[in-house]
Design a protein around this motif. Structure first.
Motif, PDB file in Angstrom:
ATOM      1  N   VAL A   1      21.262  67.664  17.451  1.00  0.00           N
ATOM      2  CA  VAL A   1      21.307  66.367  16.759  1.00  0.00           C
ATOM      3  C   VAL A   1      21.024  66.525  15.268  1.00  0.00           C
ATOM      4  CG1 VAL A   1      20.140  64.145  16.545  1.00  0.00           C
ATOM      5  CG2 VAL A   1      20.792  64.988  18.796  1.00  0.00           C
ATOM      6  N   THR A   2      20.018  67.324  14.929  1.00  0.00           N
ATOM      7  CA  THR A   2      19.687  67.486  13.510  1.00  0.00           C
ATOM      8  C   THR A   2      20.785  68.225  12.754  1.00  0.00           C
ATOM      9  OG1 THR A   2      18.378  69.474  14.012  1.00  0.00           O
ATOM     10  CG2 THR A   2      17.196  67.372  13.802  1.00  0.00           C
ATOM     11  N   THR A   3      21.419  69.198  13.396  1.00  0.00           N
ATOM     12  CA  THR A   3      22.520  69.913  12.753  1.00  0.00           C
ATOM     13  C   THR A   3      23.685  68.958  12.499  1.00  0.00           C
ATOM     14  OG1 THR A   3      21.881  71.960  13.854  1.00  0.00           O
ATOM     15  CG2 THR A   3      24.101  71.864  12.951  1.00  0.00           C
ATOM     16  N   THR A   4      24.010  68.144  13.481  1.00  0.00           N
ATOM     17  CA  THR A   4      25.083  67.165  13.321  1.00  0.00           C
ATOM     18  C   THR A   4      24.756  66.177  12.212  1.00  0.00           C
ATOM     19  OG1 THR A   4      25.563  67.356  15.680  1.00  0.00           O
ATOM     20  CG2 THR A   4      26.465  65.438  14.532  1.00  0.00           C
ATOM     21  N   LEU A   5      23.543  65.699  12.206  1.00  0.00           N
ATOM     22  CA  LEU A   5      23.111  64.745  11.191  1.00  0.00           C
ATOM     23  C   LEU A   5      23.120  65.382   9.805  1.00  0.00           C
ATOM     24  CD1 LEU A   5      22.123  61.817  11.071  1.00  0.00           C
ATOM     25  CD2 LEU A   5      19.796  62.696  11.234  1.00  0.00           C
ATOM     26  N   GLN A   6      22.688  66.628   9.714  1.00  0.00           N
ATOM     27  CA  GLN A   6      22.683  67.333   8.438  1.00  0.00           C
ATOM     28  C   GLN A   6      24.102  67.464   7.890  1.00  0.00           C
ATOM     29  OE1 GLN A   6      21.431  71.407   8.681  1.00  0.00           O
ATOM     30  NE2 GLN A   6      21.038  71.565   6.504  1.00  0.00           N
ATOM     31  N   ARG A   7      25.043  67.826   8.744  1.00  0.00           N
ATOM     32  CA  ARG A   7      26.436  67.941   8.305  1.00  0.00           C
ATOM     33  C   ARG A   7      26.986  66.593   7.855  1.00  0.00           C
ATOM     34  NH1 ARG A   7      28.040  71.663  13.279  1.00  0.00           N
ATOM     35  NH2 ARG A   7      27.387  73.661  12.420  1.00  0.00           N
ATOM     36  N   LYS A   8      26.669  65.562   8.615  1.00  0.00           N
ATOM     37  CA  LYS A   8      27.146  64.223   8.276  1.00  0.00           C
ATOM     38  C   LYS A   8      26.665  63.819   6.882  1.00  0.00           C
ATOM     39  CE  LYS A   8      26.532  59.417   9.626  1.00  0.00           C
ATOM     40  NZ  LYS A   8      25.859  58.511  10.543  1.00  0.00           N
ATOM     41  N   TYR A   9      25.384  63.997   6.639  1.00  0.00           N
ATOM     42  CA  TYR A   9      24.846  63.601   5.346  1.00  0.00           C
ATOM     43  C   TYR A   9      25.273  64.566   4.242  1.00  0.00           C
ATOM     44  CZ  TYR A   9      22.337  59.670   7.145  1.00  0.00           C
ATOM     45  OH  TYR A   9      22.039  58.462   7.699  1.00  0.00           O
ATOM     46  N   TRP A  10      25.526  65.806   4.540  1.00  0.00           N
ATOM     47  CA  TRP A  10      26.023  66.723   3.522  1.00  0.00           C
ATOM     48  C   TRP A  10      27.381  66.243   3.030  1.00  0.00           C
ATOM     49  CZ3 TRP A  10      30.199  69.737   2.418  1.00  0.00           C
ATOM     50  CH2 TRP A  10      30.030  70.653   1.388  1.00  0.00           C
ATOM     51  N   TRP A  11      28.263  65.883   3.985  1.00  0.00           N
ATOM     52  CA  TRP A  11      29.583  65.399   3.595  1.00  0.00           C
ATOM     53  C   TRP A  11      29.483  64.075   2.855  1.00  0.00           C
ATOM     54  CZ3 TRP A  11      33.698  68.052   2.887  1.00  0.00           C
ATOM     55  CH2 TRP A  11      33.910  69.220   3.608  1.00  0.00           C
ATOM     56  N   ARG A  12      28.610  63.197   3.286  1.00  0.00           N
ATOM     57  CA  ARG A  12      28.419  61.920   2.597  1.00  0.00           C
ATOM     58  C   ARG A  12      27.960  62.169   1.159  1.00  0.00           C
ATOM     59  NH1 ARG A  12      24.967  57.371   5.448  1.00  0.00           N
ATOM     60  NH2 ARG A  12      26.831  57.306   6.728  1.00  0.00           N
TER      61      ARG A  12
END
Length: 97
Positions: free
Chosen positions: A55-66
């Motif tokens: 979950v944290t890896t997915t969230l990190q990628r999401k916010y990195w792209w944002r």
């Protein structure tokens, strides 16, 4: 000591040893149950930690792209503003001549 006294004493000692043995078996059983419970809790914790990492890896990628798109838009806006400013300055410079 007579034979009867010795037999009584041996029976008492045998009873005490039997009682200690029963207590030890109960303690071993309880310890085994505790170990099984601890093992179950450990497995649950491992599974939970794996899910947390996913979950944290997915969230990190999401916010990195944002964050990436936000910075990209900011740079594009700044380039457009500076381009307009330079165009305006060049146009004013030609009018002054």
């Amino acid at each position: 000591m007579s034979e009867t006294d010795k037999i009584i004493q041996l029976r008492q000692e045998t009873g005490e040893v039997k009682e200690l043995l029963c207590q030890n078996v109960e303690k071993l059983t309880q310890r085994q149950e505790n170990l099984e419970d601890l093992s179950d809790r450990t497995q649950i914790l491992e599974e939970s930690s794996r899910n947390f990492v996913i979950v944290t890896t997915t969230l990190q990628r999401k916010y990195w792209w944002r964050n990436f798109w936000m910075w990209l838009m900011l740079w594009i806006i700044l380039i457009v503003i500076f381009g307009c400013l330079i165009a305006w300055l060049v146009a004013n410079e030609k009018e002054d001549d």
